[in-house]
Scaffold this motif. Sequence first.
Motif, PDB file in Angstrom:
ATOM      1  N   GLY A 169       0.786  -1.219   0.000  1.00  0.00           N
ATOM      2  CA  GLY A 169       0.000   0.000   0.000  1.00  0.00           C
ATOM      3  C   GLY A 169       0.821   1.273   0.000  1.00  0.00           C
ATOM      4  O   GLY A 169       2.063   1.270   0.011  1.00  0.00           O
ATOM      5  N   GLN A 170       0.099   2.383   0.013  1.00  0.00           N
ATOM      6  CA  GLN A 170       0.719   3.700  -0.047  1.00  0.00           C
ATOM      7  C   GLN A 170       1.547   4.001   1.192  1.00  0.00           C
ATOM      8  O   GLN A 170       2.529   4.750   1.127  1.00  0.00           O
ATOM      9  N   TYR A 171       1.142   3.428   2.333  1.00  0.00           N
ATOM     10  CA  TYR A 171       1.826   3.703   3.595  1.00  0.00           C
ATOM     11  C   TYR A 171       2.632   2.497   4.071  1.00  0.00           C
ATOM     12  O   TYR A 171       2.755   2.245   5.264  1.00  0.00           O
ATOM     13  N   ALA A 172       3.180   1.760   3.125  1.00  0.00           N
ATOM     14  CA  ALA A 172       4.072   0.653   3.474  1.00  0.00           C
ATOM     15  C   ALA A 172       5.313   1.203   4.171  1.00  0.00           C
ATOM     16  O   ALA A 172       5.774   2.315   3.882  1.00  0.00           O
ATOM     17  N   LEU A 173       5.846   0.433   5.087  1.00  0.00           N
ATOM     18  CA  LEU A 173       6.986   0.916   5.867  1.00  0.00           C
ATOM     19  C   LEU A 173       8.201   1.273   5.006  1.00  0.00           C
ATOM     20  O   LEU A 173       8.868   2.276   5.291  1.00  0.00           O
ATOM     21  N   PRO A 174       8.533   0.505   3.958  1.00  0.00           N
ATOM     22  CA  PRO A 174       9.653   0.925   3.106  1.00  0.00           C
ATOM     23  C   PRO A 174       9.415   2.288   2.452  1.00  0.00           C
ATOM     24  O   PRO A 174      10.350   3.083   2.313  1.00  0.00           O
ATOM     25  N   VAL A 175       8.171   2.555   2.061  1.00  0.00           N
ATOM     26  CA  VAL A 175       7.847   3.851   1.465  1.00  0.00           C
ATOM     27  C   VAL A 175       8.008   4.963   2.488  1.00  0.00           C
ATOM     28  O   VAL A 175       8.605   6.020   2.215  1.00  0.00           O
ATOM     29  N   LEU A 176       7.482   4.744   3.683  1.00  0.00           N
ATOM     30  CA  LEU A 176       7.584   5.751   4.741  1.00  0.00           C
ATOM     31  C   LEU A 176       9.038   5.979   5.144  1.00  0.00           C
ATOM     32  O   LEU A 176       9.453   7.121   5.388  1.00  0.00           O
ATOM     33  N   LEU A 177       9.823   4.901   5.191  1.00  0.00           N
ATOM     34  CA  LEU A 177      11.240   5.028   5.521  1.00  0.00           C
ATOM     35  C   LEU A 177      11.965   5.846   4.452  1.00  0.00           C
ATOM     36  O   LEU A 177      12.789   6.718   4.762  1.00  0.00           O
ATOM     37  N   GLY A 178      11.661   5.568   3.186  1.00  0.00           N
ATOM     38  CA  GLY A 178      12.275   6.333   2.101  1.00  0.00           C
ATOM     39  C   GLY A 178      11.928   7.811   2.173  1.00  0.00           C
ATOM     40  O   GLY A 178      12.788   8.674   1.952  1.00  0.00           O
ATOM     41  N   GLN A 179      10.670   8.125   2.504  1.00  0.00           N
ATOM     42  CA  GLN A 179      10.271   9.517   2.647  1.00  0.00           C
ATOM     43  C   GLN A 179      11.014  10.191   3.792  1.00  0.00           C
ATOM     44  O   GLN A 179      11.476  11.334   3.669  1.00  0.00           O
ATOM     45  N   HIS A 180      11.152   9.475   4.890  1.00  0.00           N
ATOM     46  CA  HIS A 180      11.828  10.026   6.068  1.00  0.00           C
ATOM     47  C   HIS A 180      13.293  10.324   5.745  1.00  0.00           C
ATOM     48  O   HIS A 180      13.809  11.401   6.076  1.00  0.00           O
ATOM     49  N   ILE A 181      13.965   9.384   5.096  1.00  0.00           N
ATOM     50  CA  ILE A 181      15.373   9.583   4.741  1.00  0.00           C
ATOM     51  C   ILE A 181      15.514  10.695   3.708  1.00  0.00           C
ATOM     52  O   ILE A 181      16.443  11.517   3.779  1.00  0.00           O
ATOM     53  N   PHE A 182      14.592  10.758   2.764  1.00  0.00           N
ATOM     54  CA  PHE A 182      14.651  11.790   1.717  1.00  0.00           C
ATOM     55  C   PHE A 182      14.593  13.188   2.320  1.00  0.00           C
ATOM     56  O   PHE A 182      15.449  14.038   2.020  1.00  0.00           O
ATOM     57  N   TYR A 183      13.606  13.432   3.166  1.00  0.00           N
ATOM     58  CA  TYR A 183      13.486  14.766   3.766  1.00  0.00           C
ATOM     59  C   TYR A 183      14.680  15.077   4.666  1.00  0.00           C
ATOM     60  O   TYR A 183      15.132  16.225   4.727  1.00  0.00           O
ATOM     61  N   THR A 184      15.190  14.076   5.342  1.00  0.00           N
ATOM     62  CA  THR A 184      16.354  14.296   6.214  1.00  0.00           C
ATOM     63  C   THR A 184      17.574  14.678   5.386  1.00  0.00           C
ATOM     64  O   THR A 184      18.259  15.669   5.688  1.00  0.00           O
ATOM     65  N   VAL A 185      17.869  13.900   4.356  1.00  0.00           N
ATOM     66  CA  VAL A 185      19.074  14.144   3.550  1.00  0.00           C
ATOM     67  C   VAL A 185      18.989  15.487   2.834  1.00  0.00           C
ATOM     68  O   VAL A 185      19.950  16.281   2.851  1.00  0.00           O
ATOM     69  N   ILE A 186      17.850  15.771   2.198  1.00  0.00           N
ATOM     70  CA  ILE A 186      17.693  17.028   1.468  1.00  0.00           C
ATOM     71  C   ILE A 186      17.851  18.220   2.405  1.00  0.00           C
ATOM     72  O   ILE A 186      18.549  19.202   2.101  1.00  0.00           O
ATOM     73  N   SER A 187      17.220  18.149   3.564  1.00  0.00           N
ATOM     74  CA  SER A 187      17.268  19.270   4.511  1.00  0.00           C
ATOM     75  C   SER A 187      18.676  19.493   5.036  1.00  0.00           C
ATOM     76  O   SER A 187      19.146  20.639   5.126  1.00  0.00           O
ATOM     77  N   VAL A 188      19.368  18.423   5.375  1.00  0.00           N
ATOM     78  CA  VAL A 188      20.722  18.561   5.915  1.00  0.00           C
ATOM     79  C   VAL A 188      21.676  19.069   4.833  1.00  0.00           C
ATOM     80  O   VAL A 188      22.556  19.901   5.116  1.00  0.00           O
ATOM     81  N   LEU A 189      21.525  18.615   3.606  1.00  0.00           N
ATOM     82  CA  LEU A 189      22.393  19.088   2.526  1.00  0.00           C
ATOM     83  C   LEU A 189      22.193  20.571   2.262  1.00  0.00           C
ATOM     84  O   LEU A 189      23.162  21.334   2.081  1.00  0.00           O
ATOM     85  N   ILE A 190      20.930  21.018   2.232  1.00  0.00           N
ATOM     86  CA  ILE A 190      20.664  22.442   2.013  1.00  0.00           C
ATOM     87  C   ILE A 190      21.218  23.264   3.177  1.00  0.00           C
ATOM     88  O   ILE A 190      21.840  24.317   2.981  1.00  0.00           O
ATOM     89  N   ALA A 191      20.998  22.784   4.394  1.00  0.00           N
ATOM     90  CA  ALA A 191      21.516  23.490   5.571  1.00  0.00           C
ATOM     91  C   ALA A 191      23.036  23.560   5.545  1.00  0.00           C
ATOM     92  O   ALA A 191      23.628  24.590   5.890  1.00  0.00           O
ATOM     93  N   ALA A 192      23.689  22.466   5.124  1.00  0.00           N
ATOM     94  CA  ALA A 192      25.152  22.460   5.051  1.00  0.00           C
ATOM     95  C   ALA A 192      25.653  23.444   4.000  1.00  0.00           C
ATOM     96  O   ALA A 192      26.666  24.133   4.219  1.00  0.00           O
ATOM     97  N   ALA A 193      24.957  23.526   2.868  1.00  0.00           N
ATOM     98  CA  ALA A 193      25.359  24.462   1.819  1.00  0.00           C
ATOM     99  C   ALA A 193      25.275  25.903   2.298  1.00  0.00           C
ATOM    100  O   ALA A 193      26.034  26.772   1.828  1.00  0.00           O
TER     101      ALA A 193
END
Length: 242
Positions: free
Chosen positions: A19-43
Motif C-alpha cells: 500500500g501507499q503507507y508501506a513501511l519501506p515507502v515511509l522510511l524512504g520519505q523520512h530519509i529523503f526529507y532528512t538528507v535534502i534538509s541537511v544538505l541544504i543546511a550544510a550548503a
Amino acid sequence: MNLFADAFAWLFSPERLEGQYALPVLLGQHIFYTVISVLIAAAIAVPIGWLIGHTGRGREFAVAVSGAARAVPSFGLMVLLVLLLGVLRVPEAATITFVLLAIPSLLAGAYTGLEAIDRRTIDAARATGMTQWQVFWKVEVPLGMPLLIGGLRAATLQVIATVTIAAYVNLGGLGWPIIQGIPLRRFDQVLGGAILVAVLALIADLLLALAQRMAVPPGIRVAKPTTTSPRALRRAASTASA
C-alpha cells in the motif's frame, strides 16, 4: 512486555509492506526529507561558519542566530509556513523548517572546528610559504573536519527526530504510524513507529560517529596519556643508554 511483542508483531506483519503507507515507502520519505534538509543546511551554514572561523569575525552574530533558531518551536514554525505558503507548498514549508533546524549545529561545528586549531599550527603553515587559500584548505579544513562532522551528526539526529512531525501535514515519513495510531488507540502501531525512528537515528549516529573518528588526521591521533613514575623514567633512560 506484551505491548513490545505487539509492536514487533505489527512491524513484521506482511501488511506493512503493502500500500501507499508501506513501511519501506515511509522510511524512504523520512530519509529523503532528512538528507535534502541537511544538505541544504550544510550548503548555507558551512561556508559561513568557515568564513567566521577563518577570519575570526562575526562569531557573536553566529551565536545569536544559532540561539534564536534553536528557540523557535519546529512544529509551530512548520504550521506557520504552511499557512503562509499555502497547502500546495507543504513540502517546501516542511523542508524550510527542517533546514532552519539543522543550520545552528552545522554552523557551530564549522566555525568552532577552525577556532579550535592551535594558532601556532597556522603560523607554522604560513611560515613555510603557504598562501591564505592553502592554509585554509590544507590545514584548517582537515583539522576542523572532526568538529564539523560532529555538528553534522547533531543536525542529522535533530532532523530525523523532527521529520516525524511531517506526518501532521500529510507528508508521510515514519511519523505516520505514530500520528495515525494515537487517535485510534493503536499503541502497538505507535510504539512500532517510534522504534523505527529510534533505530534510524541510532544507525545514522553510528555511521556519523565512525566518520567523525575517521576524519581525525592520523598525525594528531594521540593515544590516551599514561602516568609514568620518575623511577620508571630513569629505568627506561638507563636501559636506552645501555
